[in-house]
Write a protein that holds these residues in place. Structure first.
Motif, short mmCIF file in Angstrom:
data_model
loop_
_atom_site.label_atom_id
_atom_site.label_comp_id
_atom_site.label_asym_id
_atom_site.label_seq_id
_atom_site.Cartn_x
_atom_site.Cartn_y
_atom_site.Cartn_z
N ALA A 116 0.81 -1.35 0.02
CA ALA A 116 -0.22 0.04 0.01
C ALA A 116 0.96 1.18 -0.23
O ALA A 116 0.52 2.21 -0.71
CB ALA A 116 -0.96 0.07 1.16
N ALA A 117 1.98 1.31 0.88
CA ALA A 117 2.91 2.45 0.84
C ALA A 117 3.49 2.72 -0.59
O ALA A 117 3.73 3.72 -1.00
CB ALA A 117 3.96 1.92 1.85
N ILE A 118 3.91 1.44 -1.33
CA ILE A 118 4.64 1.65 -2.44
C ILE A 118 3.78 2.18 -3.66
O ILE A 118 3.96 3.05 -4.04
CB ILE A 118 5.09 0.33 -2.89
CG1 ILE A 118 6.53 -0.02 -1.92
CG2 ILE A 118 5.64 0.49 -4.24
CD1 ILE A 118 7.00 -1.37 -2.20
N THR A 119 2.45 1.56 -3.28
CA THR A 119 1.17 2.18 -4.28
C THR A 119 1.02 3.65 -4.24
O THR A 119 0.99 4.42 -5.17
CB THR A 119 -0.02 1.24 -4.03
OG1 THR A 119 0.37 0.01 -4.53
CG2 THR A 119 -0.82 1.69 -5.26
N ALA A 120 0.93 3.95 -2.94
CA ALA A 120 0.99 5.52 -2.58
C ALA A 120 1.98 6.49 -3.15
O ALA A 120 1.69 7.30 -3.73
CB ALA A 120 0.86 5.56 -0.89
N GLY A 169 13.39 2.46 -7.19
CA GLY A 169 13.72 2.57 -6.01
C GLY A 169 12.36 2.40 -5.02
O GLY A 169 12.45 2.40 -3.88
N LEU A 170 11.39 2.33 -5.57
CA LEU A 170 10.01 2.22 -4.98
C LEU A 170 9.92 1.38 -3.93
O LEU A 170 9.28 1.25 -2.80
CB LEU A 170 8.94 2.09 -5.81
CG LEU A 170 8.21 3.46 -6.13
CD1 LEU A 170 7.26 3.01 -7.21
CD2 LEU A 170 7.84 4.38 -5.55
N ASP A 171 10.46 0.12 -3.98
CA ASP A 171 10.20 -1.17 -3.40
C ASP A 171 11.44 -1.23 -2.08
O ASP A 171 11.66 -2.31 -1.51
CB ASP A 171 10.18 -2.45 -3.88
CG ASP A 171 11.55 -2.77 -4.65
OD1 ASP A 171 12.02 -1.85 -5.02
OD2 ASP A 171 11.46 -3.90 -5.32
N GLU A 172 12.36 -0.11 -2.18
CA GLU A 172 13.37 -0.16 -1.18
C GLU A 172 13.12 0.68 0.28
O GLU A 172 12.27 1.74 -0.17
CB GLU A 172 14.61 0.50 -1.75
CG GLU A 172 14.91 -0.43 -3.02
CD GLU A 172 16.16 0.26 -3.79
OE1 GLU A 172 16.69 1.39 -3.32
OE2 GLU A 172 16.69 -0.53 -4.86
N LEU A 173 13.50 0.27 1.07
CA LEU A 173 13.45 1.30 2.38
C LEU A 173 14.20 2.66 2.04
O LEU A 173 15.29 2.55 1.64
CB LEU A 173 14.15 0.60 3.57
CG LEU A 173 13.45 -0.72 4.14
CD1 LEU A 173 14.27 -1.35 5.28
CD2 LEU A 173 12.02 -0.24 4.85
N SER A 174 13.36 3.67 2.66
CA SER A 174 13.92 5.07 2.29
C SER A 174 15.18 5.09 3.27
O SER A 174 15.48 4.59 4.24
CB SER A 174 12.88 6.13 2.85
OG SER A 174 11.71 5.67 2.21
#
Lengths: 138, 187
Positions: B92-96, B110-115
């Motif tokens: 949900a976070a990545i989609t947002a 880099g969307l699926d990586e921890l910030s």
């Protein structure tokens, strides 16, 4: 490597503490979000059909059958058969539909341990109906 | 808000599955209040944005809600609820973030990586932690912040336990070998 056992991993407290602080940098609770989620849940579950009726007891059928026999016997009459034997469950000196009810109640109370089977209850009920028919025969 | 519900997650989930409308809504509220902070933490890891994290929170619990009748078939917990909520919150976070980036005309890299937000003058511990690969930092965080077991982490990430062990081992080794914080590992 063993896939099931867990070895204790050690992270120095200073690093673990920093990791936690980085992860909890800011409190972002929001009452509006809480309300939105919980309102959605209430609406969602409100659409659910009414709760299912309570489960029927396993004794409902024999008791119901006995009640039906009692009703039928009351309508047909006579109720009493002077046939003293082992079917006189309630010890009244008569074998009648009350014995069927007594038998069903004993089974309901004692379960399988009572040694009373559905078949026996059914047989007694049908025997009483048969007796009733034979008395009415010319 | 009343006192915390003492029923277990399994009991609350069972009520959500078969309870009447009022009971189910109350059980769901108890689940929400119990796991909200965890979901928010996960959402923030992947968004680093308050509003996006709150969006992800709503999406995650909408996903959970739809597991229950009448829309869903019902939920059977075979592991802690966090193992179900973690991937849901992460996705949900990545989609947002993806929606926000697209709205801003940016890409998905880099969307699926921890910030990671280490500045050049970051403290040595922060610098060492942010130098870890996202996968290793993810396992480290699930283990030492969220207190999940190796099996639970494996379930949450949908990877074998051996993979979790390997990532955790390598993460710890990397930290131990980092000259900036090496002293912290020595007694």
């Amino acid at each position: 490597m063993d896939q099931t056992t867990e070895q204790p991993e050690i992270l120095p407290p200073a690093i673990a503490s920093r990791l936690r602080r980085l992860d909890r940098a800011e409190a972002i609770l929001d009452p509006r979000t809480d309300r939105a989620v919980l309102d959605a849940a209430r609406s969602y579950f409100a659409a659910r059909p009414a709760a299912a009726p309570a489960r029927r007891s396993r004794w409902a059928l024999p008791l119901g059958a006995a009640a039906a026999v009692l009703l039928a016997a009351v309508l047909v009459r006579p109720l009493v058969f002077h046939t003293p034997n082992a079917d006189d469950v309630d010890g009244s000196g008569r074998v009648d539909v009350l014995d069927v009810l007594a038998l069903a109640r004993m089974r309901a109370a004692g379960g399988d341990a009572s040694g009373i089977t559905d078949t026996r209850i059914d047989e007694l009920a049908y025997r009483i109906v048969a007796l009733d028919s034979s008395r009415r025969a010319p | 808000m009343g006192p915390a519900d003492r029923r277990s997650d399994e009991e609350l989930v069972a009520v959500c599955n078969v309870g009447d409308a009022h009971e189910a809504a109350r059980a769901f509220e108890a689940l929400y209040r119990r796991h909200r902070d965890f979901v928010l933490r996960v959402a923030r890891r992947y968004t680093r944005d308050r509003e996006l994290a709150l969006d992800a929170l709503q999406e995650t619990f909408a996903y959970l809600l739809n597991k229950f009748p009448p829309a869903g078939p019902g939920l059977t917990l075979t592991a802690r609820l966090q193992t179900l909520l973690y991937p849901a919150a992460k996705n949900a976070a990545i989609t947002a973030v993806r929606k926000a980036r697209r709205a801003a005309g940016a890409g998905d890299a880099g969307l699926d990586e921890l910030s990671a937000e280490a500045s050049p003058d970051a403290e040595p511990i922060d610098a060492a932690l942010t130098a870890l690969s996202p996968e290793r930092r993810e396992v480290l965080t699930l283990r030492f912040v969220d207190d999940l077991s190796l099996a639970e982490i494996a379930a949450a990430l949908d990877v074998p336990v051996g993979t979790v062990k390997s990532r955790l081992h390598l993460a710890l080794k990397e930290l131990r070998d980092d000259p900036r914080i090496k002293d912290l590992f020595d007694p």
